[in-house]
Design a protein around this motif. Sequence first.
Motif, short mmCIF file in Angstrom:
data_model
loop_
_atom_site.label_atom_id
_atom_site.label_comp_id
_atom_site.label_asym_id
_atom_site.label_seq_id
_atom_site.Cartn_x
_atom_site.Cartn_y
_atom_site.Cartn_z
N UNK A 3 16.69 -4.61 -1.97
CA UNK A 3 16.75 -6.03 -1.66
C UNK A 3 15.60 -6.53 -0.78
N UNK A 4 15.30 -5.82 0.30
CA UNK A 4 14.30 -6.30 1.26
C UNK A 4 12.98 -5.52 1.18
N UNK A 23 14.74 6.49 4.06
CA UNK A 23 14.96 6.42 2.61
C UNK A 23 16.23 5.61 2.37
N UNK A 24 16.19 4.80 1.34
CA UNK A 24 17.37 3.98 1.07
C UNK A 24 17.05 2.75 0.25
N UNK A 25 17.98 1.79 0.29
CA UNK A 25 17.93 0.62 -0.57
C UNK A 25 17.40 -0.63 0.10
N UNK A 26 16.81 -0.53 1.29
CA UNK A 26 16.19 -1.67 1.96
C UNK A 26 17.17 -2.85 2.04
N UNK A 27 18.33 -2.62 2.64
CA UNK A 27 19.34 -3.66 2.75
C UNK A 27 19.48 -4.09 4.22
N UNK A 28 20.06 -5.28 4.48
CA UNK A 28 20.18 -5.77 5.86
C UNK A 28 20.85 -4.79 6.81
#
Length: 419
Positions: A275-276, A242-247
């Motif tokens: 983002x991703x 779970x999260x913000x789909x970041x690098x």
Amino acid sequence: MLDTEAQSRRFSWLNKFQSKNSAFFIQKVNFIDKDTGDDNIQIMKICYLGTYSKEYIRNRVIIKGLMTNGAEVIQCHYPMWTGVEPRIGQFKGIIGFLRLGTKFLVAYINLFFKALEIQNKPDVLLVGYTGHFDIPLAFLFSRLWRIPLVFDFHVSLWDTFVKDRMLVKKGSLMEKLLRFVDRTSIRLSDLLFLDTDHHIEFVANEFKVEKKKFRRFWVGEDPELFHPVNTKKFKEFTVIYFGGFIPLHGMEVIVEAARRLQKKDIKFIFAGKGQLFEKTVRMAEGLKNVEFLGWVAPEKLPELISRSHVCLGIFGKTDKARRVIPNKLYEGIACAIPVVTGDTPAIREVFKHRKNIFLCEIGSGESLADALLELKRDGKLRKEIGLNGYRLFKSEFTPDRIGAEVLKELKKLKGGYHD
């Protein structure tokens, strides 16, 4: 319309402000490096100032922790940002700069008059995350009140948006602005908070500042929000991201692990957006052991985490991934399930492999797949890691624990400010 008393207070403060010599505004704090031994029976008054996001974990934990430990917290706040962090991407170009400037002008006017209405000056002025742009105004009031200015720096905006997420181009006007804002906020503050020793090392070296100006405080989480939920586990062995789909999170690593485990009866659930997100969906196309839930309300996450067997941390190869401990990790262990994350120096500052966390090679989908297979086969190890992680959370990462440490440092500053 303001009443006569309120107007009088405002003009009184303005007169004081105008009467001070300019040299007054560059005075610094005389730090007291050792504990005074004084419990300060009088209640410490802290002004928590800025455009910070109230819902962001870092601010929630520190504010609650300070109040739990007996401090009086005055929130001089203007809700400028939506979500948990500033969306720098929406302020690109000339129009973006004008939009950003207008938003801050409105915010500063509101904060200025709110601060003037504080009747008895605080002992400390603390700027919440993300408050990098708020520091000049906070600096003004800290010198007006002759009190220390403390900033929860938390992350470098320049590092986050230029190096880590690559949302701002190197050499652009926005990059120069972000670096200037970072550097200025550090130099104007008397004390700054960061989340790990390795993060302190990076920021101090990058911006040429002595490390003694920083203090480390874990991010933590509130057990009233994230806690174990008594619910049945998913029938199939389930791994949750779970999260913000970041690098920083290493989405390609997680998808690669899912690909390797297609025939091992291990399901991957992805909750959140960012983002991703679209790129990750494309990478996972054709994988039958992957499910994307999209945005999940924070209040529903604890049950979803508790129903899963393993929680995922971060696996990205970015430099930042090696020096921070992500929010998601604290939230995972708060729900008493084992967390698997990349092996980094920052993680090892407080966690121990196979005791309260399971580590794998960062940036390696194969290593992550092997870790998940071992945890699937060894239920006893899974249970021990989950329980020990939860015990560590309760002893080190709750608001009352973190707030006590923060308050201890703030008390060392009280009375240390001098003419």
